[in-house]
Design a protein around this motif. Structure first.
Motif, short mmCIF file in Angstrom:
data_model
loop_
_atom_site.label_atom_id
_atom_site.label_comp_id
_atom_site.label_asym_id
_atom_site.label_seq_id
_atom_site.Cartn_x
_atom_site.Cartn_y
_atom_site.Cartn_z
N PHE A 8 0.89 -1.25 0.56
CA PHE A 8 0.23 -0.03 -0.08
C PHE A 8 0.44 1.54 -0.21
N SER A 9 0.19 2.55 -0.68
CA SER A 9 1.29 2.92 -0.86
C SER A 9 0.52 4.37 -1.08
N ILE A 10 0.36 5.79 -0.54
CA ILE A 10 -0.46 6.70 -0.97
C ILE A 10 -0.28 7.38 -2.49
N PRO A 11 0.56 7.68 -3.21
CA PRO A 11 0.88 7.52 -4.80
C PRO A 11 -0.61 6.81 -5.04
N ALA A 12 -0.35 5.69 -4.83
CA ALA A 12 -0.40 4.40 -5.63
C ALA A 12 -2.41 4.89 -5.93
N ILE A 161 6.62 20.23 -11.63
CA ILE A 161 8.09 19.99 -12.80
C ILE A 161 8.90 20.08 -10.98
N LEU A 162 8.47 21.05 -9.35
CA LEU A 162 9.60 21.27 -8.94
C LEU A 162 9.30 20.08 -7.99
N SER A 163 7.83 19.88 -7.89
CA SER A 163 7.50 18.44 -7.27
C SER A 163 8.02 16.91 -7.57
N LYS A 164 8.42 16.90 -9.19
CA LYS A 164 8.98 15.56 -9.42
C LYS A 164 10.19 16.11 -9.64
N ARG A 165 11.25 17.17 -9.81
CA ARG A 165 12.14 16.80 -9.06
C ARG A 165 12.87 16.58 -7.59
N LEU A 166 11.82 17.41 -7.28
CA LEU A 166 12.65 16.97 -5.04
C LEU A 166 11.57 15.87 -4.44
N SER A 167 10.88 15.39 -4.62
CA SER A 167 9.75 14.54 -4.64
C SER A 167 9.20 13.64 -5.46
N PRO A 168 9.56 12.23 -7.04
CA PRO A 168 8.90 12.02 -7.34
C PRO A 168 7.56 10.76 -7.18
N ARG A 169 7.83 10.48 -6.24
CA ARG A 169 6.97 9.75 -6.19
C ARG A 169 5.63 10.18 -5.49
N TYR A 170 5.85 11.65 -5.49
CA TYR A 170 4.59 12.31 -4.44
C TYR A 170 4.31 13.06 -5.73
N SER A 171 4.72 13.57 -6.35
CA SER A 171 4.31 14.86 -7.84
C SER A 171 2.65 14.56 -7.98
N ILE A 172 2.26 13.43 -8.04
CA ILE A 172 0.96 13.85 -8.62
C ILE A 172 0.19 13.87 -7.65
N VAL A 173 0.53 12.97 -6.57
CA VAL A 173 -0.24 13.99 -4.85
C VAL A 173 -0.26 15.23 -4.36
N ILE A 174 1.26 15.62 -4.98
CA ILE A 174 1.10 16.96 -4.03
C ILE A 174 0.51 17.90 -5.39
N SER A 277 -2.48 5.25 -13.94
CA SER A 277 -2.80 3.72 -12.68
C SER A 277 -1.45 2.81 -13.07
N LEU A 278 -0.53 2.72 -14.44
CA LEU A 278 0.20 2.07 -14.98
C LEU A 278 1.99 2.63 -14.93
N ASP A 279 1.90 4.25 -14.14
CA ASP A 279 2.67 4.77 -14.97
C ASP A 279 4.14 4.61 -13.75
N ASP A 280 5.03 4.99 -14.21
CA ASP A 280 6.30 4.52 -12.85
C ASP A 280 6.46 5.49 -11.43
N GLN A 281 5.33 6.64 -11.66
CA GLN A 281 4.80 7.89 -10.63
C GLN A 281 4.04 6.92 -9.77
N VAL A 282 3.93 5.87 -9.49
CA VAL A 282 2.69 5.17 -9.02
C VAL A 282 3.65 4.48 -8.51
N HIS A 283 4.38 3.99 -8.25
CA HIS A 283 5.31 3.33 -7.59
C HIS A 283 6.49 2.40 -7.85
N PRO A 284 7.92 2.48 -8.01
CA PRO A 284 9.30 2.36 -9.27
C PRO A 284 9.29 0.86 -8.81
N ASP A 285 8.76 0.02 -8.23
CA ASP A 285 8.42 -1.57 -8.08
C ASP A 285 7.18 -1.58 -8.78
N PRO A 286 7.37 -1.83 -9.99
CA PRO A 286 6.20 -2.24 -10.67
C PRO A 286 5.08 -3.61 -10.61
#
Length: 393
Positions: A8-12, A161-174, A277-286
């Motif tokens: 389970f993860s918040i970005p997912a 863009i800033l969140s993608k640079r600083l925290s890629p996993r949570y960029s969409i959440v932010i 839901s398929l992109d690596d921003q969801v989780h680094p581990d597919p």
């Protein structure tokens, strides 16, 4: 259950919510219009949303959990266009019979394995070009919207863009949270007054007629195969998963068939919205991204339970809010599929034509450009790869 909690993860969860949001935001109003054209009452329209929410939600939730990759499900917008165009010629109960038959045909095609065999002959460069072409409009619309809402779009892009640079996993959440905060500042938005009520399903006995079979059931079946399942399965494959094609098509078709008497006109594999839901921003581990598919299913189930309330809430947001979120969430998927489409030099020209044809948005016989673009590109590839046999000396 322990594995589910570990994965389970918040970005997912946020990815699942955006997938759900994109899936319903464009065409929730069209569902109401289609039901009204067929003569449905207000209570019956609520039943439509209940059946769609439960059918789409349960199938996506269970299939994602079972196969451990994101299986985003949705209704068919192209199918709604067909109902809007032809629905006045049928009664509500004839249409429900057509929905039942369409689901039955889908289930039979899926469990028989015919669709999976056909997919094995299509190169990935062409399917990726098709997907990139279909998704291109979302990226273009994002930047074209700056003409009127430049403050909101630029602010949201800056956050992304800033969140993608600083925290890629949570960029969409932010980005989603920032979008909610920026709405009252840049856009005309007033929080609606919510009245919570649970939707009641209504059984509507289907009527089966030959006219509805040939005029609605068969066209709906063909359109769903071409505009939903074909790009939807290709989308899953483009991220390195090996989809259980027979099971995905078979079970979604069966779900549609069982819920058709309550107003479920389609349960399909999502195409465009599934990309989030398929992109690596969801989780680094597919192997942990399936949580996004389950989350999307959960939100659809909530929609079914509180159909009127939830739909009213989502429709209260300005259209540009959905447009911006969809465009930003799909940027990674667009670039991913463009890279795959044009990687192979020998297939590049056919892929380019598939990409442009799919991006055109034209329709023939009610079937969208994704199918025709892929078909055209396949023909071009076969011609370019054909080598005439040398004449005997």
């Amino acid at each position: 259950m322990p594995k589910l909690l570990q994965d389970f993860s918040i970005p997912a969860v946020f990815a699942g919510f955006i997938t759900f949001l994109i899936g319903i935001s464009v065409s929730a109003v069209l569902v109401i219009q289609a039901a009204q054209i067929l003569g449905a009452s207000a209570e019956q329209i609520s039943s439509w949303f209940w059946a769609l929410g439960f059918g789409i939600g349960l199938s996506g939730f269970i299939l994602s959990w079972k196969f451990k990759y994101p299986v985003a499900t949705s209704w068919s917008t192209a199918g709604l266009a067909l109902i809007l165009a032809t629905g006045s010629g049928y009664s509500l109960y004839e249409a429900l019979g057509a929905f039942f038959i369409s689901g039955l045909l889908t289930a039979l095609l899926g469990f028989s394995g015919i669709f999976q065999k056909a997919l094995s002959y299509i190169p990935q460069s062409l399917t990726s070009a098709m997907l990139a072409g279909v998704l291109l409009k979302f990226g273009i619309t994002l930047f074209a919207s700056m003409q009127n809402d430049w403050g909101f779009i630029l602010s949201l892009l800056a956050v992304y863009i800033l969140s993608k640079r600083l925290s890629p996993r949570y960029s969409i959440v932010i980005t989603v949270i920032a979008g909610l905060a920026l709405c009252p500042i840049f856009l005309q938005f007033h929080a609606p007054i919510l009245q919570w009520s649970i939707t009641k399903p209504i059984w509507m006995t289907p009527t089966f007629t030959w006219s509805a079979f040939f005029g609605l059931a068969l066209p709906l079946f063909i359109i769903n195969m071409a505009s939903q399942y074909l790009p939807g399965i290709a989308m899953i494959k483009s991220y390195g998963y090996k989809p259980h094609v027979n099971q995905l098509i078979g079970w979604t078709g069966l779900t549609q068939m069982l819920l058709a008497p309550f107003g479920c006109y389609s349960v399909n594999i999502a195409a465009i919205s599934a990309a989030v839901s398929l992109d690596d921003q969801v989780h680094p581990d597919p192997e942990k991204r399936y949580i996004a598919g389950m989350s999307c299913g959960f939100f659809y189930i909530l929609m079914g339970i509180f159909a009127a309330t939830l739909t009213g809430l989502l429709l209260s947001f300005p259209p540009i809010f959905i447009v911006a979120l969809a465009g930003i969430a799909l940027l990674g998927t667009i670039s991913h599929n463009i890279a795959l489409a044009f990687y192979d030099l020998a297939e590049r020209e056919a892929a380019l034509m598939t990409f442009l044809f799919s991006a055109s948005g034209i329709q023939f016989f009610g079937i969208g450009s994704a199918f025709w673009g892929l078909l055209f590109g396949f023909v071009v590839l076969m011609i370019l790869k054909f080598r005439a046999k040398p004449l005997p000396k």
